[in-house]
Design an enzyme around this catalytic site. Structure first.
Site, mmCIF file in Angstrom:
data_model
loop_
_atom_site.group_PDB
_atom_site.id
_atom_site.type_symbol
_atom_site.label_atom_id
_atom_site.label_comp_id
_atom_site.label_asym_id
_atom_site.label_seq_id
_atom_site.Cartn_x
_atom_site.Cartn_y
_atom_site.Cartn_z
ATOM 1 N N SER A 51 0.839 -1.200 0.000
ATOM 2 C CA SER A 51 0.000 0.000 0.000
ATOM 3 C C SER A 51 0.885 1.266 0.000
ATOM 4 C CB SER A 51 -0.957 -0.016 1.193
ATOM 5 O OG SER A 51 -1.952 0.972 1.060
ATOM 6 N N ASP A 58 -9.761 -3.297 -6.494
ATOM 7 C CA ASP A 58 -9.232 -2.658 -5.281
ATOM 8 C C ASP A 58 -10.033 -1.383 -4.984
ATOM 9 O OD1 ASP A 58 -7.756 -1.385 -3.279
ATOM 10 O OD2 ASP A 58 -5.845 -2.046 -4.081
ATOM 11 N N HIS A 108 -8.240 -4.922 -1.439
ATOM 12 C CA HIS A 108 -7.022 -4.225 -1.021
ATOM 13 C C HIS A 108 -6.304 -5.076 0.030
ATOM 14 C CE1 HIS A 108 -4.436 -0.710 -0.614
ATOM 15 N NE2 HIS A 108 -4.511 -0.836 0.695
#
Length: 521
Positions: A281, A414, A443
């Site tokens: 991320s 996502d 995600h």
């Protein structure tokens, strides 16, 4: 009226009754004709002689019945579709519940097999890197089978976090405190249990507010441990239980701390140990910016890199996470985590920003990530506007500068990064970047199987397959592939330089020739 007609009234009364019926039915009567194969009613007027002569009058009772039947027939023609609908409704409503459930299950299975289970897309230029990945990483050639009953992106994201946090035990790291050049401190958590002295090492960068005990970090740590690789987790400033020594936190566009961490880890490891890096991320944004901005330095330290669920275009990612309703709830949760991180170090900021334009109390009430970045992060790192910060952190226009083999894992669904923001076209022209895009996964989710196993997950399996081949490299094939990739990278850079600035290109050629002569001497 009709009953009186049947009983046979007097002639005068009959005439009056006939006229009343005539007025009721209208000045015409209905005669059935078969026209064009359909029942059509044509009306013909009654003559005066027929009205006065009972022998010439038709049976009004039969005429009235014919009129009613004609109206029902026309009505049935116009309501044919409604009748079909009601018949279907009656049929389905009388079906046994088990039959309805079976039909629903069959329909969902067909949907799952056609729309959900798909082979991932590999966005990479046709060259040594793509060919190596197809040969050596078998997961990329197989279909990704998301958890059958959990395919929605937000469900994958939340459930993966819950399952990992409940099932993965706490990791016993060896903590090292690294002092940085500006006086700040970061925590490096090492996991070397069961590893040989020559085992390769993977540096892991957590997400926005993550640290070494985050569930997705532990998933990768245990996967690396099972493969015989050591791991070191880089906790950003102010995270992992470390007090701030300076008023600076961290941001996605700044890689200064990472530069010092990579140099320190490389100097700590034995010379023969290869070093890789993984960012998840926001950690992927920091790692990606480091690989692009410090291309030559990164290549001298890192043998391979991987990023997972990175928000490639921060502008679009920020807009996506603020969409109602579920996305915005996830974004609000992350914004709350940022506020808690700032609140934990409030003492050091209260005095510094007391007379500045940064309102700490307002920042602590932020509801979105962008609002927090606008009021705090962008100002702390010297950006005039939050959009300037997001543009500087975005990766999709920097892939050409990366010279370390980089494998990326992203999901098309996502919630933090829409599919149209993934730089597929740019990756198809890059020598060192390969983006693996699964149809589902959310995600940092990527759950699979009937019941997701925390020991063998898609994300962890791809992680170990790639780094096992790249860092152990027992046959030397990955190093050979990396050398070919770098040759193509240099050739591409040369062509780009020649087309953009012929003068600089000529100087570069003269410099290269001079360096070659010095080597020969």
């Amino acid at each position: 009226m009709m009953c009186a007609l049947v009983r046979g009234p007097t002639t005068g009364h009959k005439l009056a009754l006939y006229r009343s019926v005539s007025e009721l039915l209208g000045p015409v009567h209905d005669i059935r004709c078969l026209s064009a194969g359909r029942g059509v009613y044509h009306r013909q007027p009654l003559s005066q002689s027929q009205l006065q002569n009972p022998a010439q009058r038709p049976d009004l009772l039969s005429l009235s019945r014919a009129a009613v039947n004609s109206k029902l027939s026309v009505r049935s023609l116009h309501s044919e579709h409604d009748a079909m609908f009601y018949s279907m409704y009656a049929y389905l409503s009388n079906l046994p519940r088990l039959h309805v459930l079976g039909m629903a299950v069959v329909a969902y299975v067909v949907y799952y097999l056609i729309q959900v289970v798909k082979r991932p897309i590999i966005a990479c230029s046709d060259g040594p890197f793509k060919q190596y990945l197809i040969r050596k990483v078998p997961t990329l050639e197989n279909k990704y089978w998301p958890t059958f009953w959990c395919v929605e992106s937000r469900a994958q994201t939340v459930l993966a976090s819950l399952l990992r946090s409940k099932s993965l035990p706490r990791v016993n790291y060896r903590r090292e405190i690294l002092s940085l050049k500006d006086g700040g401190e970061v925590a490096l958590d090492w996991m070397e249990e069961g590893c040989d002295s020559s085992a390769p090492c993977i540096l892991i960068l957590p997400g926005l507010t993550g640290e070494s005990q985050a569930e997705y970090i532990k998933c990768l740590v245990f996967a690396a441990q099972q493969a015989g690789m050591r791991v070191v987790v880089f906790n950003n400033r102010g995270l992992g239980g470390i007090e701030l020594k300076t008023p600076r936190l961290y941001c996605a566009a700044n890689c200064e701390d990472l530069c010092e961490v990579v140099q320190h880890v490389r100097s700590t490891l034995p010379e023969k140990c290869k070093l890789g890096a993984t960012g998840i991320s926001m950690g992927g944004l920091i790692l990606g910016n480091y690989l692009a901005r410090k291309s030559d330095e990164a290549r001298s330290f890192l043998s391979a890199a991987k990023i997972i669920s990175v928000p490639w275009d921060v502008h679009k990612g920020s807009a996506s996470i603020e969409k109602p309703v579920i996305n915005s709830l996830l974004g609000r949760h992350l914004a709350g985590s940022l506020c808690r991180t700032l609140r934990n170090h409030l003492d050091i900021y209260r005095d510094i920003y007391q007379d500045s334009d940064i309102d700490i109390q307002r920042i602590l009430r932020c509801k979105t990530i962008k609002e927090f970045d606008e009021l705090f992060t962008a100002k702390q790192f010297g950006y005039a506007h939050v959009n300037d910060y997001y543009s500087d952190a975005t990766l999709h226009n920097k892939l050409d500068h990366i010279s370390v083999p980089l494998l990326c894992l992203s999901a098309a669904d996502d919630p933090f990064q829409p599919l149209d923001a993934i730089p597929i076209k740019a990756a198809n022209q890059c020598t060192h970047v390969a983006i693996v895009i699964t149809a589902r996964g959310g995600h940092i989710g990527f759950l699979e199987g009937w019941w997701p196993s925390t020991k063998d997950q898609y994300m962890g399996r791809l992680f170990t397959e790639y780094f096992t081949k790249a860092l152990f490299d027992e046959d030397g094939e990955f190093q050979h592939t990396a050398n070919k990739m770098h040759e193509r990278f240099l050739a591409k850079q040369t062509v780009a330089l020649a087309s953009s600035s012929p003068v600089l290109f000529a100087k570069k050629v003269d410099s290269d020739q001079l360096d070659q002569k010095v080597k020969l001497m």
